[in-house]
Design a protein around this motif. Structure first.
Motif: not given
Length: 233
Positions: A113-132
């Motif tokens: 279980k992790v928490s992440i910080l990104t510079p992305y717009m929220k829709p792209l961050t969601q893609l990263v979340v889904d991928y992980i």
């Protein structure tokens, strides 16, 4: 990645005999949008071909979100294809993608279980979340800084993530991804945040260095680069 990876590998030179040269071929992108990321990814074959002319020992694909926006598990397809490009040029070269490296780095840490910080717009961050999460790692919280301009991402203060992480919910997580983007400077914040939180802290760039050193069969250790590069893994 063109700044932080040389920084990390150069910093090893006081401890180890290994010496490195750095070569890059650039894929074009100005705005961090799904459309520009897809166009950028299509250009990766050209970059791999150009770099293989130099007979390098390992290649790193720098853009995490370009890979993750192309579909779940895409880093495996990308790494295999780009490796084949080098084989066809009579210069077979190991390929490390920052997307695959981050996933494998978190698994090396044993993080569930992790928490992440990104510079992305929220829709792209969601893609990263889904991928992980598709790779079997739960994302407890994700903070998007929503910086659309790629150059502006690269101009962020490397100490800023140590402040941003205060807005991230890290309760009950096994590790923190302080930057899920190799473009956003973060290295100078990593050890500070890890010491403060008492949790393993990594970034996409640190994970890429870990995998590059692994491919080169070198000791996976860099001072002040967090748990993953502490030499324990």
């Amino acid at each position: 990645m063109e700044t932080e990876i040389p920084l990390m590998l150069r910093s090893r030179e006081s401890q180890f005999e290994d010496r490195f040269t750095f070569h890059s071929s650039r894929m074009r992108m100005k705005k961090v949008t799904k459309e520009e990321l897809a166009a950028m990814d299509r250009d990766s074959d050209r970059c791999a071909l150009e770099l293989s002319d130099a007979r390098v020992d390992v290649m790193g694909y720098a853009c995490l979100v370009a890979i993750m926006s192309m579909g779940l598990g895409y880093h495996r397809e990308s790494e295999k294809r780009l490796h084949q490009v080098t084989v066809d040029n009579d210069a077979p070269t190991p390929i490390v993608s920052s997307a695959g490296a981050l996933v494998e780095g978190l698994k090396a840490l044993g993080a569930k279980k992790v928490s992440i910080l990104t510079p992305y717009m929220k829709p792209l961050t969601q893609l990263v979340v889904d991928y992980i999460q598709n790779e079997g790692i739960e994302v407890h919280d994700a903070l998007s800084l929503e910086i659309p301009d790629n150059l502006e991402v690269g101009r962020q203060n490397p100490l800023a993530p140590a402040e941003h992480v205060k807005r991230l919910d890290t309760r009950g997580v096994d590790a923190v991804v302080l930057s899920a983007c190799v473009q956003m400077p973060s290295f100078q914040s990593v050890q500070q945040v890890e010491d403060q939180l008492g949790l393993p802290v990594t970034t996409a760039a640190i994970s890429t260095v870990y995998q590059m050193l692994n491919k080169l069969d070198l000791k996976r250790e860099v001072a002040n680069a967090g748990a993953l590069l502490s030499g324990k893994y």
